[in-house]
Write a protein that holds these residues in place. Structure first.
Motif, PDB file in Angstrom:
ATOM      1  N   GLY A 164      55.199 -44.209 -12.603  1.00 46.51           N
ATOM      2  CA  GLY A 164      56.235 -44.155 -11.577  1.00 46.51           C
ATOM      3  C   GLY A 164      56.810 -42.768 -11.397  1.00 46.51           C
ATOM      4  O   GLY A 164      57.188 -42.393 -10.284  1.00 46.51           O
ATOM      5  N   SER A 165      56.876 -41.991 -12.480  1.00 44.94           N
ATOM      6  CA  SER A 165      57.402 -40.629 -12.375  1.00 44.94           C
ATOM      7  C   SER A 165      56.340 -39.585 -12.706  1.00 44.94           C
ATOM      8  O   SER A 165      56.579 -38.390 -12.580  1.00 44.94           O
ATOM      9  N   ARG A 166      55.149 -40.062 -13.093  1.00 46.01           N
ATOM     10  CA  ARG A 166      54.087 -39.169 -13.563  1.00 46.01           C
ATOM     11  C   ARG A 166      53.712 -38.111 -12.510  1.00 46.01           C
ATOM     12  O   ARG A 166      53.570 -36.922 -12.827  1.00 46.01           O
ATOM     13  N   ILE A 167      53.548 -38.514 -11.259  1.00 45.47           N
ATOM     14  CA  ILE A 167      53.072 -37.583 -10.236  1.00 45.47           C
ATOM     15  C   ILE A 167      54.042 -36.427 -10.044  1.00 45.47           C
ATOM     16  O   ILE A 167      53.646 -35.255  -9.989  1.00 45.47           O
ATOM     17  N   GLY A 168      55.325 -36.733  -9.948  1.00 44.67           N
ATOM     18  CA  GLY A 168      56.317 -35.681  -9.767  1.00 44.67           C
ATOM     19  C   GLY A 168      56.366 -34.733 -10.946  1.00 44.67           C
ATOM     20  O   GLY A 168      56.472 -33.504 -10.772  1.00 44.67           O
ATOM     21  N   PHE A 169      56.297 -35.265 -12.146  1.00 44.28           N
ATOM     22  CA  PHE A 169      56.296 -34.419 -13.339  1.00 44.28           C
ATOM     23  C   PHE A 169      55.082 -33.494 -13.350  1.00 44.28           C
ATOM     24  O   PHE A 169      55.180 -32.304 -13.665  1.00 44.28           O
ATOM     25  N   HIS A 170      53.927 -34.048 -13.003  1.00 38.39           N
ATOM     26  CA  HIS A 170      52.712 -33.236 -13.010  1.00 38.39           C
ATOM     27  C   HIS A 170      52.747 -32.168 -11.918  1.00 38.39           C
ATOM     28  O   HIS A 170      52.258 -31.056 -12.121  1.00 38.39           O
ATOM     29  N   GLU A 177      52.831 -26.510 -10.514  1.00 39.64           N
ATOM     30  CA  GLU A 177      53.490 -25.440  -9.778  1.00 39.64           C
ATOM     31  C   GLU A 177      54.086 -24.412 -10.727  1.00 39.64           C
ATOM     32  O   GLU A 177      54.032 -23.195 -10.465  1.00 39.64           O
ATOM     33  N   GLY A 178      54.631 -24.860 -11.857  1.00 40.48           N
ATOM     34  CA  GLY A 178      55.164 -23.936 -12.845  1.00 40.48           C
ATOM     35  C   GLY A 178      54.070 -23.058 -13.429  1.00 40.48           C
ATOM     36  O   GLY A 178      54.267 -21.856 -13.653  1.00 40.48           O
ATOM     37  N   GLU A 238      44.985 -35.035  -9.831  1.00 44.38           N
ATOM     38  CA  GLU A 238      43.732 -34.295  -9.691  1.00 44.38           C
ATOM     39  C   GLU A 238      43.675 -33.570  -8.342  1.00 44.38           C
ATOM     40  O   GLU A 238      43.224 -32.419  -8.258  1.00 44.38           O
ATOM     41  N   ALA A 239      44.130 -34.234  -7.294  1.00 45.49           N
ATOM     42  CA  ALA A 239      44.115 -33.616  -5.961  1.00 45.49           C
ATOM     43  C   ALA A 239      45.030 -32.397  -5.931  1.00 45.49           C
ATOM     44  O   ALA A 239      44.673 -31.350  -5.351  1.00 45.49           O
ATOM     45  N   MET A 240      46.201 -32.504  -6.545  1.00 44.09           N
ATOM     46  CA  MET A 240      47.113 -31.365  -6.593  1.00 44.09           C
ATOM     47  C   MET A 240      46.490 -30.202  -7.347  1.00 44.09           C
ATOM     48  O   MET A 240      46.639 -29.028  -6.954  1.00 44.09           O
ATOM     49  N   LEU A 241      45.783 -30.505  -8.415  1.00 45.43           N
ATOM     50  CA  LEU A 241      45.165 -29.456  -9.222  1.00 45.43           C
ATOM     51  C   LEU A 241      44.059 -28.751  -8.439  1.00 45.43           C
ATOM     52  O   LEU A 241      43.955 -27.516  -8.460  1.00 45.43           O
ATOM     53  N   ARG A 242      43.246 -29.519  -7.706  1.00 41.25           N
ATOM     54  CA  ARG A 242      42.178 -28.908  -6.913  1.00 41.25           C
ATOM     55  C   ARG A 242      42.735 -27.977  -5.842  1.00 41.25           C
ATOM     56  O   ARG A 242      42.091 -26.976  -5.478  1.00 41.25           O
TER      57      ARG A 242
END
Length: 320
Positions: A78-84, A89-90, A124-128
């Motif tokens: 539920g909060s995993r995506i925002g944390f990642h 970004e950091g 994974e999409a954010m990382l790519r």
């Protein structure tokens, strides 16, 4: 320098120990929300830093100087995506050049609607798209999750009940996942590629049930059930269906939508995978499901015994 996030957790701590076997301690950065838990690493010369993915401003100092980073996925459904997103970004802002991420088998299948897989797929999409060089490590289901959580109940009740059907899983030992992750961090993989990380064989839960019966000496029936029947079991013991920020009132730290969708993904074949990534990246032979079960057997109760809640540290270690 090499950085591992969430280093007070089970997988990350194991990875940190393995990394220190290959590089000097002063080249290792370990981040955590609880730096006191990593004092032994600090005493050996590693850099232990506070970081909280929920507090983006904490990440710049935590990640400073790191060039290669292992992002160990969080367990909070539920909060995993925002944390990642905050972590990636950091990393980009602070000059990290390469990031390895611990995902899950099945995340690469668009039709796989298991909640855990959809969340990892989004990361994974954010990382790519981050501009970083990367590897994704899609870990299969931990063998320890079966050995320390499912097997005790099966032995005590002489029955293994679940909605996994006859789907297969390449159950993998957590330490093998850690070895593969460290191998990627050290540059043993091919950049910008996903690796599926599995054990040496694919098994159904029925086959695992047979193994548990053989090892324990207890006759155990495999009892497949439907999703609705699985929901009813969780409802009866007070497990919430949807994610809640405060899960303290639940006897299990995961909501039932998450667990039932995961079982269904196994049943329909979306978690089936077999690879040589442990050998390729970790440079070791993966442990078998039977070996993990045999190691855990001394912790199983006798048939008919009342089950005790799993220790909090074991619960945390088994979280996906």
């Amino acid at each position: 320098m090499y950085l591992i996030t969430g280093a007070s957790g089970g997988l990350a701590k194991t990875a940190a120990e393995m990394l220190l076997e290959s590089v000097p301690a002063d080249q290792v950065v370990l981040t955590t929300r609880s730096p006191g838990k990593l004092q032994s690493f600090a005493d050996r010369g590693a850099h232990v830093r506070y970081a909280d993915f929920a507090v983006p401003d904490s990440l710049e100092a935590a990640f400073a100087g790191a060039e290669r980073m292992l992002l160990v996925s969080t367990a909070q459904v539920g909060s995993r995506i925002g944390f990642h997103r905050n972590a990636i970004e950091g990393a980009r802002r602070t000059g990290v050049e390469y990031l390895a991420y611990t995902s899950i088998v099945g995340a690469g299948i668009d039709a796989n609607d298991a909640i855990v897989c959809t969340e990892h797929r989004a990361t994974e999409a954010m990382l790519r798209e981050s501009g970083l060089r990367w590897n994704v490590l899609r870990d299969s289901q931990y063998a320890e999750a079966v050995a320390y959580f499912i097997a005790p109940g099966a032995v005590a009740r002489r029955e293994m009940v679940g909605a996994w059907g006859e789907g297969t899983v390449g159950f993998v030992a957590r330490e093998d996942c850690a070895a593969a992750a460290v191998g990627a961090l050290l540059g043993r993989g091919e950049d910008n590629r996903a690796y599926e990380v599995t054990g040496p064989e694919e098994l159904t839960y029925r086959q695992v049930c047979t193994m548990i019966a053989e090892i324990s000496g207890v006759g155990i029936e495999y009892a497949p059930i439907s999703d609705d029947e699985q929901y009813a079991i969780f409802d009866a013991i007070g497990v919430p269906r949807e994610y809640q920020e405060d899960m303290s009132s639940s006897p299990i730290p995961w909501n039932s939508d998450d667990m039932v969708s995961f079982s269904r993904a196994i049943r329909v074949g979306n978690m089936s995978s077999l690879s040589d990534a442990v050998q390729t990246l970790g440079r070791r032979s993966p442990r078998s499901m039977r070996a993990v079960l045999e190691e855990a057997a001394s912790t199983w109760p006798p048939a008919g015994a009342a089950l005790q809640p799993a220790p909090a540290d074991r619960v945390e270690e088994a979280a996906r």
